[in-house]
Design a protein around this motif. Sequence first.
Motif, PDB file in Angstrom:
ATOM      1  N   ASP A 130      22.498  46.637  71.202  1.00  0.00           N
ATOM      2  CA  ASP A 130      21.395  47.423  70.649  1.00  0.00           C
ATOM      3  C   ASP A 130      21.994  48.659  69.976  1.00  0.00           C
ATOM      4  OD1 ASP A 130      19.169  48.874  70.030  1.00  0.00           O
ATOM      5  OD2 ASP A 130      18.346  48.916  72.067  1.00  0.00           O
ATOM      6  N   ARG A 131      21.936  48.686  68.675  1.00  0.00           N
ATOM      7  CA  ARG A 131      22.564  49.780  67.930  1.00  0.00           C
ATOM      8  C   ARG A 131      21.881  51.127  68.184  1.00  0.00           C
ATOM      9  NH1 ARG A 131      23.692  47.013  61.968  1.00  0.00           N
ATOM     10  NH2 ARG A 131      25.044  45.309  62.741  1.00  0.00           N
ATOM     11  N   LYS A 132      20.665  51.099  68.706  1.00  0.00           N
ATOM     12  CA  LYS A 132      19.941  52.337  68.962  1.00  0.00           C
ATOM     13  C   LYS A 132      20.296  52.946  70.316  1.00  0.00           C
ATOM     14  CE  LYS A 132      15.941  50.908  66.179  1.00  0.00           C
ATOM     15  NZ  LYS A 132      14.479  50.660  66.201  1.00  0.00           N
ATOM     16  N   THR A 133      20.987  52.198  71.150  1.00  0.00           N
ATOM     17  CA  THR A 133      21.321  52.670  72.496  1.00  0.00           C
ATOM     18  C   THR A 133      22.826  52.806  72.635  1.00  0.00           C
ATOM     19  OG1 THR A 133      19.386  51.495  73.370  1.00  0.00           O
ATOM     20  CG2 THR A 133      21.045  52.245  74.959  1.00  0.00           C
ATOM     21  N   VAL A 134      23.256  53.951  73.161  1.00  0.00           N
ATOM     22  CA  VAL A 134      24.681  54.187  73.399  1.00  0.00           C
ATOM     23  C   VAL A 134      24.923  54.139  74.903  1.00  0.00           C
ATOM     24  CG1 VAL A 134      26.598  55.790  73.151  1.00  0.00           C
ATOM     25  CG2 VAL A 134      24.883  55.608  71.331  1.00  0.00           C
TER      26      VAL A 134
END
Length: 297
Positions: free
Chosen positions: A239-243
């Motif tokens: 998920d590119r929105k979650t680090v």
Amino acid sequence: MKNRWLLNLVMLAVVGGLVAFLYLRPQVKIDAPTEHAVSQLKLADFNAIKVEFPALKATAFEKVDGFWRMTAPYKARADQLSVQRILSIIAATSVEKFSANDLAKYGLNNPELKVQLTSSNGVEEFIFGTHNPVTDEQYLAYKDAVYLIQAGYSEAASVQPIELVDKLPLGPEELKQISGFNFSHLEQWEEIGLNVDLEAGNWTVNTPKAKPTQNELNEWLDFSWKQSPAKSVELYVPDRKTVYPSFELKLKDGKKIRFDKIQESPELLLARPDEGILYHFNNDVGFTMLNPPINLK
């Protein structure tokens, strides 16, 4: 007294006669059932496998650099032992061998599954039919004959594809090249920016506060990373929105493999983005993986 001696002599003669009879009597020869080898094929000859089902997508494997990889229904490192179990059909034996003239009689006209093995000599196909209700064995067609074999061969090929994915987070060649870990982006190690490195068989740690022993770190590496497969795996799409907290495993060839820590408790969920696999580890194993014994003082 004389009568007692006579009785003993009679008993001795009876026992001696019985022993002589048992020793000299003709031995009854019991012939063992004849076993038929399903094939004379060799495991090392094959470089591709395809398992076909009536209503499901096929499962396929290909041997790359000596190791099996799954190519369908998705691409992943395969569990080598599971693939060997599928291949073991070539070594099956049976005491029953029938003509393949009437496939419908054995449920082979609408098979339960087919296993196709590919080598440089072509494709060998094994077709699995119905089960014998008396013995729970299964009918198998290969070339011009039908055999009755143990049901475990088809069970090995019918495992859900995700269960056939390698549950170790590193491939066989990667395991040989481990040269260190960069744990500096995990919460517990951010303050000291922990790196542990392995060079020429010797471990080093990047902080003078650490007092590690070579044996402890060797045991940690073997137990945590080489001998403790995940209890299960699943596909993973980053998920590119979650680090997420992450760390890197270093290889001798300079490659670095990133792992994302999705969750630490009640079980460790460790994702490998480059291969798209999420590993589930028990909490105790997971804790050990991320906490090398560096003996901070």
